[in-house]
Design an enzyme around this catalytic site. Structure first.
Site, PDB file in Angstrom:
ATOM      1  N   SER A  85    -126.849 -44.973 -39.930  1.00  0.00           N
ATOM      2  CA  SER A  85    -128.082 -44.502 -39.299  1.00  0.00           C
ATOM      3  C   SER A  85    -128.566 -43.200 -39.911  1.00  0.00           C
ATOM      4  CB  SER A  85    -127.857 -44.268 -37.806  1.00  0.00           C
ATOM      5  OG  SER A  85    -127.486 -45.453 -37.184  1.00  0.00           O
TER       6      SER A  85
HETATM    7  N1  SAH Z   1    -121.409 -45.945 -37.029  1.00  0.00           N
HETATM    8  C1  SAH Z   1    -121.583 -46.377 -38.397  1.00  0.00           C
HETATM    9  C2  SAH Z   1    -122.800 -47.247 -38.586  1.00  0.00           C
HETATM   10  C3  SAH Z   1    -122.489 -48.599 -38.153  1.00  0.00           C
HETATM   11  S1  SAH Z   1    -123.595 -49.909 -38.603  1.00  0.00           S
HETATM   12  C4  SAH Z   1    -121.652 -45.219 -39.357  1.00  0.00           C
HETATM   13  O1  SAH Z   1    -121.620 -44.053 -38.920  1.00  0.00           O
HETATM   14  O2  SAH Z   1    -121.710 -45.470 -40.555  1.00  0.00           O
HETATM   15  C5  SAH Z   1    -123.009 -51.057 -37.387  1.00  0.00           C
HETATM   16  C6  SAH Z   1    -121.610 -51.545 -37.598  1.00  0.00           C
HETATM   17  O3  SAH Z   1    -121.260 -52.331 -36.476  1.00  0.00           O
HETATM   18  C7  SAH Z   1    -121.464 -52.434 -38.819  1.00  0.00           C
HETATM   19  O4  SAH Z   1    -120.481 -51.917 -39.654  1.00  0.00           O
HETATM   20  C8  SAH Z   1    -121.050 -53.782 -38.226  1.00  0.00           C
HETATM   21  O5  SAH Z   1    -120.142 -54.505 -39.037  1.00  0.00           O
HETATM   22  C9  SAH Z   1    -120.397 -53.360 -36.924  1.00  0.00           C
HETATM   23  N2  SAH Z   1    -120.313 -54.376 -35.882  1.00  0.00           N
HETATM   24  C10 SAH Z   1    -121.214 -55.324 -35.529  1.00  0.00           C
HETATM   25  N3  SAH Z   1    -120.754 -56.054 -34.507  1.00  0.00           N
HETATM   26  C11 SAH Z   1    -119.520 -55.563 -34.188  1.00  0.00           C
HETATM   27  C12 SAH Z   1    -118.531 -55.891 -33.212  1.00  0.00           C
HETATM   28  N4  SAH Z   1    -118.671 -56.880 -32.335  1.00  0.00           N
HETATM   29  N5  SAH Z   1    -117.389 -55.157 -33.186  1.00  0.00           N
HETATM   30  C13 SAH Z   1    -117.196 -54.161 -34.078  1.00  0.00           C
HETATM   31  N6  SAH Z   1    -118.093 -53.806 -35.013  1.00  0.00           N
HETATM   32  C14 SAH Z   1    -119.237 -54.489 -35.073  1.00  0.00           C
END
Ligand code: SAH
Length: 241
Positions: A85
């Protein structure tokens, strides 16, 4: 405030462009870009908690980003079609999740480790953090980056975060960094009944609103905030594949 001291260490104002980097060692232009990010993207939009600003001025975002300008006012691509983000959105969500007793020693659950950047911010704030990611490959590279940046106390879990992580519950704060159609019930169940806060984008796959839920006993108070766009939360209590 501490973060102001960090800024003056470079002897430059926040609006001065960073100088070209010199040599391979500690890169002062990255420090300057990071301090500018704090002023121009976070303070200017109204977030003022000194502890929060210090964390954003400290965590080396450039170590968590592989493509693009790490300190720009934008979201950036991660492997596996995911995104890290925009800094302000990370700040907004962190601010909204702040436990009443502060971050130090707070039990925190993040869903969606991604690059590990949000996890590093929470670790820098002193949280006792567990972060769940469904892609093993992303979790492994986040583990490496977090360790390299000195945040080796974060517990990383590979799995479906829509089920939460019951063995660490109750949590003072839960931050979901992917968008779901509704707040997964297991996450509400694992929220501390003593004022625990959950922050998550809720909506469709293409458009969501940042939603904050606070739990007191069995009572949940919900507020809707800014419109946002996140990648989908995929799992049992999220969207389908
Ligand atoms: N917080 C992260 C950004 C995450 S983007 C940062 O600081 O970089 C969203 C993430 O959520 C992705 O990596 C995706 O693979 C993960 N995601 C999606 N569904 C999920 C689930 N059910 N459990 C765990 N992770 C999940």
């Amino acid at each position: 405030m501490n973060w102001l001291r960090l800024r003056s260490r470079n002897g430059r104002g926040a609006t001065t462009p960073p100088p070209a980097s010199i040599g391979m060692g500690h890169d002062e232009s990255l420090d300057a870009a990071r301090v500018r990010m704090v002023h121009e993207q976070i303070v200017s939009r109204g977030l003022r908690d000194p502890e929060l600003l210090r964390a954003f001025a400290t965590v080396p975002r450039h170590r968590f980003v592989e493509v693009g300008s790490p300190y720009a006012d934008e979201a950036l691509p991660l492997p596996a079609g995911q995104t890290i983000s925009q800094p302000f959105i990370v700040a907004l969500m962190t601010d909204a999740a702040r436990p009443a007793r502060g971050w130090q020693g707070a039990r925190v659950l993040e869903i969606g480790t991604g690059s590990g950047y949000q996890a590093a911010i929470l670790a820098e704030l002193g949280a006792d953090l567990t972060s769940v990611e469904r892609h093993a490959q992303l979790s492994e590279s986040a583990a490496r980056r977090l360790a390299d940046a000195g945040y080796d106390g974060v517990r990383l879990v590979v799995g479906d975060g829509t089920r939460g992580w019951p063995s660490g519950a109750p949590y003072d704060a839960v931050i979901v960094t992917a968008a779901g159609p509704s707040v997964p019930k297991p996450l509400l169940d694992q929220l501390s009944p003593d004022g625990g806060k959950l922050v998550m984008p809720v909506g469709t796959r293409v458009h969501q609103e940042l939603t904050v839920v606070q739990r007191r006993g069995e009572k949940l108070t919900r507020s809707r905030r800014d419109p946002v766009v996140f990648v989908p939360l995929i799992g049992e209590h999220g969207f389908g594949e």
